[in-house]
Scaffold this motif. Sequence first.
Motif, short mmCIF file in Angstrom:
data_model
loop_
_atom_site.label_atom_id
_atom_site.label_comp_id
_atom_site.label_asym_id
_atom_site.label_seq_id
_atom_site.Cartn_x
_atom_site.Cartn_y
_atom_site.Cartn_z
N ALA A 142 0.73 -1.05 0.04
CA ALA A 142 0.20 -0.30 -0.18
C ALA A 142 1.40 1.48 -0.06
O ALA A 142 0.28 2.51 -0.36
CB ALA A 142 -1.12 -0.31 1.22
N GLU A 143 2.33 1.33 0.86
CA GLU A 143 2.68 2.36 0.47
C GLU A 143 3.63 2.65 -0.55
O GLU A 143 4.45 3.87 -0.99
CB GLU A 143 4.47 2.29 1.62
N LEU A 144 3.76 1.37 -1.89
CA LEU A 144 4.83 1.85 -2.66
C LEU A 144 4.37 3.04 -3.68
O LEU A 144 4.79 3.70 -4.29
CB LEU A 144 4.51 0.23 -3.61
N GLY A 145 2.98 3.32 -4.08
CA GLY A 145 2.23 4.23 -4.34
C GLY A 145 2.73 5.82 -4.44
O GLY A 145 3.32 6.68 -4.88
N PRO A 146 2.61 6.03 -3.12
CA PRO A 146 2.84 7.38 -2.53
C PRO A 146 4.61 7.24 -2.36
O PRO A 146 5.12 8.17 -2.46
CB PRO A 146 2.06 7.23 -0.83
N LEU A 147 4.99 6.09 -2.18
CA LEU A 147 6.16 6.26 -1.92
C LEU A 147 7.13 6.85 -3.33
O LEU A 147 8.25 8.00 -3.75
CB LEU A 147 7.38 4.71 -1.64
N ALA A 148 6.62 6.02 -4.06
CA ALA A 148 7.13 6.66 -5.71
C ALA A 148 6.42 7.84 -6.14
O ALA A 148 7.59 8.04 -6.97
CB ALA A 148 6.57 5.73 -6.85
N GLN A 149 5.43 8.65 -5.88
CA GLN A 149 4.91 9.78 -6.35
C GLN A 149 6.17 10.60 -5.39
O GLN A 149 6.27 11.76 -6.12
CB GLN A 149 3.68 10.06 -5.11
N LEU A 150 6.84 10.19 -4.13
CA LEU A 150 7.25 11.54 -3.31
C LEU A 150 8.87 11.01 -4.22
O LEU A 150 9.84 11.43 -4.02
CB LEU A 150 7.56 11.13 -2.29
N GLY A 151 8.88 10.46 -5.13
CA GLY A 151 9.92 9.84 -5.76
C GLY A 151 11.29 9.22 -5.07
O GLY A 151 12.52 9.45 -4.46
N GLY A 152 10.99 8.78 -3.64
CA GLY A 152 11.14 7.65 -2.49
C GLY A 152 11.91 6.67 -2.90
O GLY A 152 11.96 5.82 -4.37
N ARG A 153 12.63 6.18 -2.13
CA ARG A 153 13.01 4.48 -2.61
C ARG A 153 13.26 3.22 -1.11
O ARG A 153 13.85 3.89 -0.54
CB ARG A 153 13.86 4.38 -3.31
N VAL A 154 13.78 2.64 -1.56
CA VAL A 154 14.48 1.66 0.31
C VAL A 154 15.63 1.67 -1.03
O VAL A 154 15.99 0.78 -1.93
CB VAL A 154 13.24 0.54 -0.50
N LEU A 155 16.43 2.08 -0.11
CA LEU A 155 18.47 1.50 -0.60
C LEU A 155 18.85 -0.10 -0.14
O LEU A 155 18.48 -0.52 0.48
CB LEU A 155 19.02 2.50 -0.05
N PRO A 156 19.76 -0.57 -1.08
CA PRO A 156 20.67 -1.96 -0.22
C PRO A 156 20.89 -1.59 0.67
O PRO A 156 20.79 -0.86 1.74
CB PRO A 156 21.14 -2.11 -0.82
N ARG A 157 20.66 -2.75 1.59
CA ARG A 157 21.19 -3.46 2.58
C ARG A 157 22.68 -3.16 3.14
O ARG A 157 22.43 -2.26 4.44
CB ARG A 157 19.99 -4.90 3.81
N ASP A 158 22.93 -2.92 2.67
CA ASP A 158 24.93 -3.03 2.87
C ASP A 158 25.35 -1.99 2.54
O ASP A 158 26.50 -1.75 3.05
CB ASP A 158 25.24 -3.88 1.24
N LEU A 159 24.71 -0.78 2.73
CA LEU A 159 25.54 0.90 3.10
C LEU A 159 25.93 0.94 3.34
O LEU A 159 26.64 1.93 3.91
CB LEU A 159 23.42 2.09 2.30
N TRP A 160 25.15 1.13 4.84
CA TRP A 160 26.26 1.35 6.41
C TRP A 160 27.36 0.77 6.49
O TRP A 160 28.00 1.21 6.62
CB TRP A 160 25.01 0.63 7.09
N GLU A 161 27.51 -0.87 5.56
CA GLU A 161 29.30 -1.54 6.04
C GLU A 161 29.86 -1.23 5.24
O GLU A 161 31.06 -1.12 5.02
CB GLU A 161 28.70 -3.12 5.61
N ASN A 162 29.14 -0.59 3.95
CA ASN A 162 30.15 -0.32 2.71
C ASN A 162 30.95 1.91 3.18
O ASN A 162 31.53 1.71 2.28
CB ASN A 162 29.16 0.04 1.29
#
Length: 462
Positions: A142-162
């Motif tokens: 249900a959140e995918l539509g509002p998230l796309a509208q805002l230009g948001g995204r789910v980032l890869p899980r390994d960014l913190w380690e990188n």
Amino acid sequence: MTTWRIRDFHPSDLDGILRLWGAMTSSGIEPVYSLSEVLASCQADYAAVALHGDDVIGAAVARAAHEQGWIVFLATLPEWRSRGIGTALLSALEHRMAPLGLTKLSALMPDTETRVDAFLNRGFKDVKNLRFFERQIPVQRAELGPLAQLGGRVLPRDLWENVAGMRREKQLLERRLVLPLAEAELADEFGVVPPRAVVLFGPPGTGKTTFAKAIASRLEWPFVEVFPSRLAGDSEGLAGALRRTFTEIAELEHAVVFLDEVEEIASHRAGDPPSPMQGVTNELLKIIPAFREQSGRLLVCATNFIRALDSAFLRHGRFDYVVPIGLPDAEARRAMWQRFIPEAVLGNVNVDLLVARTEGFSPADIEFAARSASQRALEKAVYAPIGGASVAADGGASAAADAGEVPAVSDLAGRGPTGTGANGRRGPSTEDYLEAIAETKTTVSEEVAAAFLEDIEQLARV
């Protein structure tokens, strides 16, 4: 003569399902699937109930995925067990799902479940030596539509380690931000209020944006970057567009909201009459307290010029922390170089020397120098002359080079390049890196670095 009967689930049976759920959990059994999943499948997938009169005394619920069916709920009231009701419910479900052409019907049961006879009676096998793994998907459908509208995204899980090096900054952000947000119930036990807003400040290129993304990655929350420059052309004006954007963000269950170069819309207010930008600053000052009232969200503002921010913007109650993100120390620079140098030649490169030569470099400067060194090593390997003459694919001298023409890369593919390490692998050398470092213009001047230290003393809040 049986005193119960089986039929399809009706919406009016929901109270009966809740009663069954309560009876199961009160007896110490923790279902594999959540109550919300069971209720959703009751209405959208396949469900059968056992009735005594008009009372629901048992239920079985299933869903199909490709060619496999899954039993998500099977329960009978304690006083009605051992009467064959569970077996009959499974039989009814299998009959209703038969038209799907399923190849397998499976069930996951908790260790405490003792009612296995119903499954065994229906021909299910108790498969040994299996373990159940599950992962909660951070963003629901249900959140995918509002998230796309805002230009948001789910980032890869390994960014913190990188995020190479920067141990002090990572430790501070992990403890102050990530821990109380990721472990909200534990934080509440200790009386810790999870942070809602934070300012990252420091010289350009020190990785503030990278840290904001890494925080979102670490929390597994959607990352939404708000660009004031893009909102400025909105018909409602920048202030109205900001207000609408944050209203839309409120539809998300979780979010890390990032405002870069926030000084552009939150600078010192001055002048009479007020300028249009002062109206934007005022609007932002109103938005932040409302944002803070919503759990599961974190506002991260970044600025290169914290002194330019309006004094009311940094006031206690708006931002929990004001965190400095500075130039990397020697340990952090070492980690960055080890990340950027190709593994094949890392053992042949004097990393200690590179660390010493890049004091005062930002992470962006080090990355630029590393990429430049790799590029120059590639060009040397392909185009540099060997033994005073460039070599063609057949080993003869190339007249094209003498004529000032650049040979085609395909003509040079078989050459033995300079920059080949002792192990025979190609890659940049220490000299390539030192040349690139010498030609890299640092982002942060000594004056800016000194001003940053003063800002830490006067404005940091960690």
